[in-house]
Structures are given as C-alpha cells and as structure tokens.
Scaffold this motif. Structure first.
Motif, PDB file in Angstrom:
ATOM      1  N   ILE A   8       0.945  -1.047  -0.043  1.00 55.55           N
ATOM      2  CA  ILE A   8      -0.097  -0.083   0.022  1.00 55.55           C
ATOM      3  C   ILE A   8       0.746   1.235  -0.039  1.00 55.55           C
ATOM      4  N   VAL A   9       0.798   1.979  -1.171  1.00 56.65           N
ATOM      5  CA  VAL A   9       1.666   3.420  -1.245  1.00 56.65           C
ATOM      6  C   VAL A   9       0.604   4.302  -0.841  1.00 56.65           C
ATOM      7  N   GLU A  10       0.645   5.231   0.321  1.00 57.28           N
ATOM      8  CA  GLU A  10      -0.252   6.191   0.416  1.00 57.28           C
ATOM      9  C   GLU A  10       0.242   7.197   1.404  1.00 57.28           C
ATOM     10  N   ASP A  11      -0.040   8.429   1.126  1.00 59.01           N
ATOM     11  CA  ASP A  11       0.700   9.489   2.225  1.00 59.01           C
ATOM     12  C   ASP A  11       0.071   9.710   3.597  1.00 59.01           C
ATOM     13  N   SER A  12      -1.383   9.294   3.488  1.00 57.14           N
ATOM     14  CA  SER A  12      -2.183   9.700   4.664  1.00 57.14           C
ATOM     15  C   SER A  12      -2.378   8.622   5.512  1.00 57.14           C
ATOM     16  N   PRO A  13      -1.800   8.706   6.747  1.00 47.63           N
ATOM     17  CA  PRO A  13      -1.666   7.524   7.745  1.00 47.63           C
ATOM     18  C   PRO A  13      -3.050   6.914   7.822  1.00 47.63           C
ATOM     19  N   ARG A  14      -3.918   7.813   7.915  1.00 47.20           N
ATOM     20  CA  ARG A  14      -5.308   7.406   8.262  1.00 47.20           C
ATOM     21  C   ARG A  14      -5.774   6.688   7.126  1.00 47.20           C
ATOM     22  N   MET A  15      -5.671   6.950   6.046  1.00 45.56           N
ATOM     23  CA  MET A  15      -6.141   6.180   4.926  1.00 45.56           C
ATOM     24  C   MET A  15      -5.269   4.951   4.802  1.00 45.56           C
ATOM     25  N   ARG A  30      -0.652 -10.587   3.260  1.00 49.79           N
ATOM     26  CA  ARG A  30       0.464  -9.842   4.052  1.00 49.79           C
ATOM     27  C   ARG A  30       0.602  -8.511   3.373  1.00 49.79           C
ATOM     28  N   VAL A  31       0.288  -7.320   4.347  1.00 47.92           N
ATOM     29  CA  VAL A  31       0.285  -6.164   3.645  1.00 47.92           C
ATOM     30  C   VAL A  31       1.432  -5.300   4.401  1.00 47.92           C
ATOM     31  N   THR A  32       2.275  -4.373   3.446  1.00 50.67           N
ATOM     32  CA  THR A  32       3.469  -3.610   3.665  1.00 50.67           C
ATOM     33  C   THR A  32       2.983  -2.268   3.448  1.00 50.67           C
ATOM     34  N   GLU A  33       3.256  -1.293   4.081  1.00 51.51           N
ATOM     35  CA  GLU A  33       2.801  -0.042   3.778  1.00 51.51           C
ATOM     36  C   GLU A  33       4.023   0.943   3.458  1.00 51.51           C
ATOM     37  N   ALA A  34       3.940   1.938   2.616  1.00 49.92           N
ATOM     38  CA  ALA A  34       4.976   2.850   2.170  1.00 49.92           C
ATOM     39  C   ALA A  34       4.290   4.251   2.147  1.00 49.92           C
ATOM     40  N   ASP A  35       4.961   5.185   2.539  1.00 46.48           N
ATOM     41  CA  ASP A  35       4.283   6.408   2.755  1.00 46.48           C
ATOM     42  C   ASP A  35       4.524   7.393   1.631  1.00 46.48           C
ATOM     43  N   ASP A  36       5.016   7.168   0.405  1.00 46.04           N
ATOM     44  CA  ASP A  36       4.953   7.906  -0.888  1.00 46.04           C
ATOM     45  C   ASP A  36       5.767   6.770  -2.084  1.00 46.04           C
ATOM     46  N   GLY A  37       5.698   7.489  -3.168  1.00 43.65           N
ATOM     47  CA  GLY A  37       6.196   6.594  -4.286  1.00 43.65           C
ATOM     48  C   GLY A  37       7.568   6.424  -3.965  1.00 43.65           C
ATOM     49  N   VAL A  38       8.539   7.056  -3.456  1.00 45.06           N
ATOM     50  CA  VAL A  38       9.849   6.690  -3.467  1.00 45.06           C
ATOM     51  C   VAL A  38      10.158   5.707  -2.295  1.00 45.06           C
ATOM     52  N   ASP A  39       9.290   5.729  -1.300  1.00 48.92           N
ATOM     53  CA  ASP A  39       9.435   4.680  -0.197  1.00 48.92           C
ATOM     54  C   ASP A  39       8.826   3.548  -0.937  1.00 48.92           C
ATOM     55  N   GLY A  40       7.789   3.501  -1.539  1.00 44.80           N
ATOM     56  CA  GLY A  40       7.138   2.528  -2.178  1.00 44.80           C
ATOM     57  C   GLY A  40       8.310   1.836  -3.239  1.00 44.80           C
ATOM     58  N   LEU A  41       8.988   2.516  -4.049  1.00 51.28           N
ATOM     59  CA  LEU A  41      10.120   2.147  -4.802  1.00 51.28           C
ATOM     60  C   LEU A  41      11.117   1.250  -4.149  1.00 51.28           C
ATOM     61  N   SER A  46      13.346  -4.450  -2.915  1.00 48.72           N
ATOM     62  CA  SER A  46      13.715  -5.656  -2.075  1.00 48.72           C
ATOM     63  C   SER A  46      12.893  -6.833  -1.932  1.00 48.72           C
ATOM     64  N   THR A  47      11.690  -6.663  -2.449  1.00 51.34           N
ATOM     65  CA  THR A  47      10.574  -7.688  -2.185  1.00 51.34           C
ATOM     66  C   THR A  47       9.588  -7.557  -3.446  1.00 51.34           C
ATOM     67  N   LYS A  48       9.243  -8.823  -3.787  1.00 55.06           N
ATOM     68  CA  LYS A  48       8.171  -8.881  -5.003  1.00 55.06           C
ATOM     69  C   LYS A  48       6.868  -8.866  -4.266  1.00 55.06           C
ATOM     70  N   TYR A  49       5.750  -8.131  -4.896  1.00 56.57           N
ATOM     71  CA  TYR A  49       4.520  -8.196  -4.253  1.00 56.57           C
ATOM     72  C   TYR A  49       3.579  -8.756  -5.305  1.00 56.57           C
ATOM     73  N   ASP A  50       2.552  -9.037  -4.667  1.00 54.35           N
ATOM     74  CA  ASP A  50       1.541  -9.779  -5.626  1.00 54.35           C
ATOM     75  C   ASP A  50       0.421  -8.549  -6.191  1.00 54.35           C
ATOM     76  N   VAL A  51       0.388  -7.646  -5.471  1.00 56.89           N
ATOM     77  CA  VAL A  51      -0.530  -6.596  -5.820  1.00 56.89           C
ATOM     78  C   VAL A  51      -0.057  -5.099  -5.219  1.00 56.89           C
ATOM     79  N   ILE A  52      -0.155  -4.056  -5.882  1.00 52.80           N
ATOM     80  CA  ILE A  52       0.195  -2.637  -5.486  1.00 52.80           C
ATOM     81  C   ILE A  52      -0.863  -1.875  -5.304  1.00 52.80           C
TER      82      ILE A  52
END
Length: 125
Positions: A8-15, A30-41, A46-52
């Motif tokens: 999940i790449v989303e800058d709003s912590p609430r969202m 299993r869910v991993t969070e990223a707070d912007d596009g750079v963090d997402g990249l 380092s990890t392959k995800y099944d859905v973004i």
C-alpha cells in the motif's frame, strides 16, 4: 494455502490504516505500507509483491510516476496495480489505465469494493 503480499503506497496515515484494516479480512494476505512513491520503490527493490495499491496525489513521487516506473521494471511489470484516489475525472482515470494501472477506485472508498478488487486481481475466492 498460498500466501499473497500487498504493498500500500499512500501518504495519508489514516487512509493507509483504513486500507490495512479492510485488507485484514483477506485470508493469507500480508500487507506492507509505504508513505510515498519513493518509499514504495525502495520496498519494491527488495521484495516482490502480488498486488500494489497506490494513491495518485503524494509528495516526492506521485502514484502515476510510480505506476510508470513499476511497468518498466522487469520484475514487477506484470504486478496488478490498483489506484485509489480523490481524482475522479475521466481524464485522470484514462491516464492511470493507459500507464498500466489495472483498476481505479475513487475516494471515499468502500472496504468491500477494495477487498473485491484485490481478490479479483489475485484470483482468490
């Protein structure tokens, strides 16, 4: 039973929290969070995800740039991408889908809609 992973790449912590809570209902996801596009990249490096799942409007790198980068990466080019955004215009939707997004959901989101789309893209019953 298969295990799936979602970024999940989303800058709003609430969202992000809302999405994590909704997706907790999907078994073996299993869910991993990223707070912007750079963090997402960084996480994609380092990890392959099944859905973004990504927002469009984010600081540093927006969701459309992220989609473009993911689609040019040989490791992730086929990973399903769901855009979740406040941008509801047909033009924004077309641009996201042309760049390679698989689905486009406008906020305010409904948890069942997000769950159904993730299950559909991952081919989970």
């Amino acid at each position: 039973m298969a295990e799936y992973s979602c970024l999940i790449v989303e800058d709003s912590p609430r969202m992000r929290q809302l999405l994590v809570f909704a997706l907790a209902r999907v078994k073996n996801l299993r869910v991993t969070e990223a707070d912007d596009g750079v963090d997402g990249l960084r996480k994609l490096a380092s990890t392959k995800y099944d859905v973004i799942i990504t927002d469009i409007n984010m600081p540093i790198m927006d969701g459309l740039k992220l989609v473009k980068r993911v689609r040019t990466d040989p490791v992730h080019k086929d990973t399903p991408i769901i855009i979740i955004t406040t941008e509801g215009s047909q033009e924004d939707r077309q641009r996201a889908l042309q760049l390679g997004a698989n689905a486009y959901i406008t906020k305010p989101i409904q948890a069942p809609q997000v769950i159904a789309k993730v299950k559909e893209l991952l081919k989970i019953d």
